[in-house]
Design a protein around this motif. Structure first.
Motif, PDB file in Angstrom:
ATOM      1  N   ALA A 342       0.823  -1.203   0.000  1.00 32.89           N
ATOM      2  CA  ALA A 342       0.000   0.000   0.000  1.00 32.89           C
ATOM      3  C   ALA A 342       0.859   1.255   0.000  1.00 32.89           C
ATOM      4  O   ALA A 342       0.545   2.241  -0.677  1.00 32.89           O
ATOM      5  N   VAL A 343       1.969   1.229   0.740  1.00 30.30           N
ATOM      6  CA  VAL A 343       2.868   2.380   0.761  1.00 30.30           C
ATOM      7  C   VAL A 343       3.551   2.547  -0.591  1.00 30.30           C
ATOM      8  O   VAL A 343       3.676   3.659  -1.119  1.00 30.30           O
ATOM      9  N   GLU A 344       3.995   1.425  -1.167  1.00 31.20           N
ATOM     10  CA  GLU A 344       4.641   1.498  -2.478  1.00 31.20           C
ATOM     11  C   GLU A 344       3.699   2.012  -3.555  1.00 31.20           C
ATOM     12  O   GLU A 344       4.110   2.736  -4.467  1.00 31.20           O
ATOM     13  N   GLU A 345       2.428   1.641  -3.458  1.00 34.64           N
ATOM     14  CA  GLU A 345       1.451   2.068  -4.448  1.00 34.64           C
ATOM     15  C   GLU A 345       0.967   3.508  -4.211  1.00 34.64           C
ATOM     16  O   GLU A 345       0.172   4.019  -4.988  1.00 34.64           O
ATOM     17  N   GLY A 346       1.420   4.126  -3.135  1.00 31.49           N
ATOM     18  CA  GLY A 346       1.011   5.500  -2.856  1.00 31.49           C
ATOM     19  C   GLY A 346      -0.354   5.619  -2.214  1.00 31.49           C
ATOM     20  O   GLY A 346      -0.885   6.729  -2.106  1.00 31.49           O
ATOM     21  N   VAL A 347      -0.925   4.508  -1.785  1.00 33.37           N
ATOM     22  CA  VAL A 347      -2.229   4.553  -1.132  1.00 33.37           C
ATOM     23  C   VAL A 347      -2.115   5.193   0.243  1.00 33.37           C
ATOM     24  O   VAL A 347      -3.004   5.924   0.679  1.00 33.37           O
ATOM     25  N   ALA A 348      -1.012   4.918   0.937  1.00 26.53           N
ATOM     26  CA  ALA A 348      -0.823   5.429   2.294  1.00 26.53           C
ATOM     27  C   ALA A 348       0.588   5.957   2.448  1.00 26.53           C
ATOM     28  O   ALA A 348       1.512   5.547   1.733  1.00 26.53           O
ATOM     29  N   LEU A 349       0.742   6.860   3.393  1.00 19.77           N
ATOM     30  CA  LEU A 349       2.051   7.349   3.798  1.00 19.77           C
ATOM     31  C   LEU A 349       2.359   6.778   5.174  1.00 19.77           C
ATOM     32  O   LEU A 349       1.461   6.523   5.979  1.00 19.77           O
ATOM     33  N   VAL A 350       3.654   6.576   5.438  1.00 16.55           N
ATOM     34  CA  VAL A 350       4.064   6.035   6.731  1.00 16.55           C
ATOM     35  C   VAL A 350       4.804   7.121   7.501  1.00 16.55           C
ATOM     36  O   VAL A 350       5.613   7.864   6.950  1.00 16.55           O
ATOM     37  N   PHE A 351       4.474   7.239   8.783  1.00 21.24           N
ATOM     38  CA  PHE A 351       5.071   8.259   9.643  1.00 21.24           C
ATOM     39  C   PHE A 351       5.580   7.600  10.913  1.00 21.24           C
ATOM     40  O   PHE A 351       5.043   6.596  11.365  1.00 21.24           O
ATOM     41  N   ARG A 352       6.602   8.223  11.485  1.00 25.04           N
ATOM     42  CA  ARG A 352       7.162   7.730  12.726  1.00 25.04           C
ATOM     43  C   ARG A 352       7.012   8.836  13.753  1.00 25.04           C
ATOM     44  O   ARG A 352       7.524   9.942  13.559  1.00 25.04           O
ATOM     45  N   GLU A 353       6.289   8.564  14.818  1.00 23.81           N
ATOM     46  CA  GLU A 353       6.002   9.595  15.815  1.00 23.81           C
ATOM     47  C   GLU A 353       6.545   9.181  17.176  1.00 23.81           C
ATOM     48  O   GLU A 353       6.580   8.004  17.515  1.00 23.81           O
ATOM     49  N   GLY A 354       6.982  10.171  17.966  1.00 25.35           N
ATOM     50  CA  GLY A 354       7.285   9.920  19.366  1.00 25.35           C
ATOM     51  C   GLY A 354       8.742   9.780  19.705  1.00 25.35           C
ATOM     52  O   GLY A 354       9.097   9.672  20.871  1.00 25.35           O
ATOM     53  N   ASP A 355       9.654   9.787  18.702  1.00 28.76           N
ATOM     54  CA  ASP A 355      11.079   9.687  18.999  1.00 28.76           C
ATOM     55  C   ASP A 355      11.752  11.025  18.792  1.00 28.76           C
ATOM     56  O   ASP A 355      11.304  11.855  18.003  1.00 28.76           O
ATOM     57  N   ASP A 356      12.855  11.254  19.475  1.00 26.67           N
ATOM     58  CA  ASP A 356      13.703  12.403  19.201  1.00 26.67           C
ATOM     59  C   ASP A 356      14.643  11.994  18.074  1.00 26.67           C
ATOM     60  O   ASP A 356      15.700  11.399  18.292  1.00 26.67           O
TER      61      ASP A 356
END
Length: 813
Positions: A342-356
């Motif tokens: 899904a990420v490769e197809e551009g359906v969704a974006l992936v985010f990383r939250e909560g780290d410095d």
């Protein structure tokens, strides 16, 4: 407190459970389609009402009789604790099993011998690289991705291609003016007063993030050509799907919908109301044995469907583990591979939250991983095990809106002139809280103001003071009722607009020479009703140096659209905050104020301002409600029926809005419904867009459509849109009633409404009456339990960390 005189109980009917359209692991207060006309929701067998058979709590001076009946299973009431007023015309069926689970489910291993991660045949073998060569190649690729992402961030964002009509013209105008191609007057012909002298630009030392482009709003329905409709109908018939889906499919997928559906049948999931099992059947009919549960087209569509579904519950992103768990429940064999696809197809974006994160690692939050596979989602499984940060998946439209909004708010904070002297205006303010708000606004570009109904006088005083200083000041409200109340408080009808009217250009001062709103100060009341997409468009339309005040009551239900803008701004402490010290007056104010802190207090109501009417079942609830609206309230308080609003938890069931509206119509305005189910004099609500509820009265109908009077404004609803956008309005849900008040309110709580109650729901519903509140009470101890123990459901958003990460030197400590 006692019931009104002359009221006698009835005894028939059953109570109403609520359907649950749940988001991932936590609910949200609202739905993006909260105000759309009703449609069947999912059903969930409710448990017994809390404390059934026990005496009800005292809300006033009189005991409430205990409810006698247990909840009955009746479908389609308003959502559970989240109060998601899901009213879309969706297919029947359960929604709970579609929501991501709280914990990540175990994922079966993929059949690597058969297909690759994206579901296609495995490619021929290629010469293997040495370990060192592979590592160097991965590092080069990562650096290229990061540099590309950084370059994209500094370039204009190509957003808004899905807009049409006035919104598209507005976007084109803003971009043309920003590029210097044309002046603002080339696009906007409103004859606004000559703009006041522009303030000087702020000092160059102030850190100002670049202005982002206007984010794309939800795609507007496209006009479907006859050829496209015929082509889609043929594909739908071939797949065994209803032909009625042709028009919405073209509206969502465009003129090439037929070809898209033929090659990728799961694109049907993009059509509102279509469920995965229906899309699966459609795909099997078209593709035969050429598809399976792990087909890349299916898994990508499922991820998009889950994210869209979560947006209806107010979330702008979902935890990746919850998405994988939901995919596993949908028979996806390898959820990790499905997410990567899904990420490769551009359906969704992936985010990383909560780290410095380090600067380069921060790119991972925008889809650029800190390792080779992070950008395409391949590191999600390892990330979940290591748990260095929360991994979120989101749709690009909400990611763009949140990032644009965060940048725009920081721009307002840093670009404002801080040396303004409004001391004299503050000294003449009508209350200490109003004076504090005036002083704070003088020294800040962004201010958050919170308070109850009585505190709305403070933004009105601010607007009046700013206009007295020669500034272009305006207030924007969620509803026409709020606009009228604000205009009356300021004493000038030109000082208030609805937010929808301002964004569409139908109301407001027009544009200045730079193409921005010709304003020095904008006060947005009912700020909790502001969703992230509208907020981003609004902030982008404000010029550098303009001031923005977000004002609202944090205790009410949140926006119908995705996001929790006001709550995130408050939580991030991104700006100075002013908390009103003006209490809401009278017994209703005292009752609602206690609910806001989790206490259902006993209040004295010598004038019967608050009345509790105990009922035993849903049939009695409907009977007593009609009696209150038609007889008791008009007789005791001289408040006519048309100024009394009924509010209930659900749309379906024996005491939902549909049942109540039918009973109230028979009593107050009987007729055959000759205009598509409506008669002249019917109270209705018009829903021109999801999340917007416009009360009105039917006047007539003709070839052009149904003619309404909406607060003195004539509205014509085309015939083809009457069924989908107009419904009777004697009874509303709490979400639909948010931002409006009536002289009297009757809140209906049948027994099975217990599962739909929460503190924000009760707070919002009980606060809609100005002079009188009647509570048709059948939920027993569930009411005090909801007030004390069921707070607002959290929404998963990214705005707060984005605001916290931006340079806002003047933010409150």
């Amino acid at each position: 407190m006692t019931a009104l005189p002359g009221e006698t109980p009835g005894t028939v009917g059953t109570d109403t459970p609520q359907d649950t359209v749940s988001p991932p692991d936590t609910g949200a207060e609202g739905s993006a389609h909260a105000d759309a006309p009703e449609a069947p929701g999912a059903t969930e067998p409710p448990g017994d009402a809390a404390g059934a058979g026990e005496p009800a709590a005292e809300v006033s001076g009189t005991d409430v009789a205990a409810a006698e009946d247990r909840p009955a299973e009746v479908p389609d009431a308003e959502t559970g604790p989240a109060d998601a007023d899901t009213d879309t015309d969706a297919e029947d069926g359960s929604a709970d099993d579609d929501a991501p689970a709280e914990e990540s489910a175990g994922s079966p291993e993929a059949d690597a011998d058969a297909v690759t991660a994206d579901g296609t045949a495995e490619a021929p073998a290629v010469p293997e690289l040495s370990e060192a060569q592979a590592e160097l190649a991965a590092q080069r690729e990562l650096r290229e991705r990061i540099e590309k992402r950084k370059a994209e961030k500094t370039a204009p964002i190509a957003a808004g291609t899905g807009l049409s009509g006035t919104a598209a013209e507005l976007l084109a105008a803003v971009r043309a003016v920003e590029s210097g191609e044309k002046s603002g007057t080339a696009f906007f012909d409103s004859h606004a007063p000559a703009p006041a002298a522009r303030r000087p630009e702020p000092a160059a030392t102030a850190a100002q993030p670049p202005r982002a482009s206007v984010p794309a709003a939800a795609p507007a329905p496209q006009a479907a050509s006859p050829e496209a409709l015929d082509a889609v109908r043929a594909v739908l018939v071939a797949g065994g799907a209803p032909e009625a889906l042709a028009r919405p499919a073209v509206g969502v997928l465009g003129e090439q919908a037929a070809e898209l559906l033929r090659t990728d049948p799961w694109q049907l999931l993009a059509v509102p109301g279509v469920r995965p099992e229906q899309a699966d059947g459609f795909a099997r009919a078209l593709l035969g044995d050429g598809c399976g549960p792990d087909d890349g087209r299916r898994t990508a569509a499922l991820v998009g469907w889950l994210l869209e579904r979560a947006a209806l519950q107010g979330h702008t992103a979902l935890d990746a583990g919850a998405v994988r768990a939901a995919l596993a429940e949908r028979a996806v064999g390898d959820p990790d591979a499905a997410v990567r696809n899904a990420v490769e197809e551009g359906v969704a974006l992936v985010f990383r939250e909560g780290d410095d994160l380090e600067p380069d690692d921060a790119e991972a939050a925008d889809g650029e991983g800190d390792e080779e596979g992070a950008a395409d989602g391949s590191g999600l499984a390892e990330d979940a095990d290591r748990e260095p940060a929360q991994v979120l998946l989101g749709l690009d439209r909400y990611a763009l809106a949140e990032e644009s909004l965060a940048d725009g708010l920081a721009r307002l904070v840093n670009a404002c002139e801080k040396a303004a002297d409004w001391a004299e205006a503050a000294a003449s303010a009508p209350s200490p809280s109003a004076a504090e708000l005036i002083r704070t606004t003088a020294a800040a570009g962004l201010v958050a103001h919170s308070g109850g109904e009585a505190a709305r006088a403070e933004p009105a005083a601010l607007i009046a003071a700013a206009r007295g200083l020669g500034l272009r000041a305006l207030g924007a409200t969620h509803s026409e009722d709020g606009r009228q109340r604000l205009a009356a408080a300021v004493g000038d009808p030109d000082t208030a607009v609805t937010l929808a009217g301002l964004l569409s250009g139908a109301q407001g001062p027009g544009r200045d020479e730079d193409g921005a709103l010709a304003l020095d100060l904008l006060v947005v009341l009912d700020a909790p009703q502001l969703d992230v997409e509208n907020a981003a468009v609004l902030v982008e339309a404000l010029a550098d140096g303009a001031r923005l005040v977000l004002s609202g009551d944090p205790g009410v239900l949140g926006s119908a659209g995705a996001g929790r803008v006001f709550a995130d701004v408050l939580a991030a402490r991104a700006c100075p905050q002013v908390v009103s010290r003006t209490p809401d007056p009278g017994p209703i104010g005292e009752l609602v104020s206690g609910i806001g802190i989790g206490e259902l207090n006993q209040v004295d109501a010598p004038g019967k301002e608050v009345v509790i009417v105990p009922v035993r079942d849903a049939g009695e609830a409907v009977h007593r409600t009609v009696q209150l609206v038609a007889d008791s309230v008009p007789r005791a308080f001289s408040i006519p029926a048309e100024e009394t609003q009924v509010i209930t938890v659900g749309h379906g069931g024996a005491a939902g809005t549909r049942a109540l509206n039918e009973a109230l119509k028979q009593r107050l305005n009987p007729g055959p419904g000759r205009f598509g189910g409506f008669d002249p004099g019917d109270r209705v609500v018009h829903v021109p867009a999801p999340g917007r509820t416009v009360p009105g009265v039917v006047r007539s109908a003709d070839a052009e459509g149904l003619r309404l009077d909406c607060g003195g404004v004539p509205v014509v609803v085309p015939q083809e849109r009457v069924e989908s956008s107009v419904r009777h309005g004697w009874a509303l849900s709490a979400h639909q009633a948010a931002g409006m008040r009536w002289p009297a309110a009757v809140v209906v709580l049948p027994g099975d409404a217990a599962q739909g109650l929460s503190r924000p729901w009760v707070y919002t519903a009980f606060g809609r009456g100005e002079r009188h509140l009647s509570v048709v009470h059948g939920v027993d101890q569930a009411l005090p339990h909801a007030v004390a123990d069921i707070p607002a459901q959290e929404r998963t958003t990214r705005l707060r960390p984005l605001l916290e990460a931006l340079p806002t030197p003047d933010a409150a400590s």
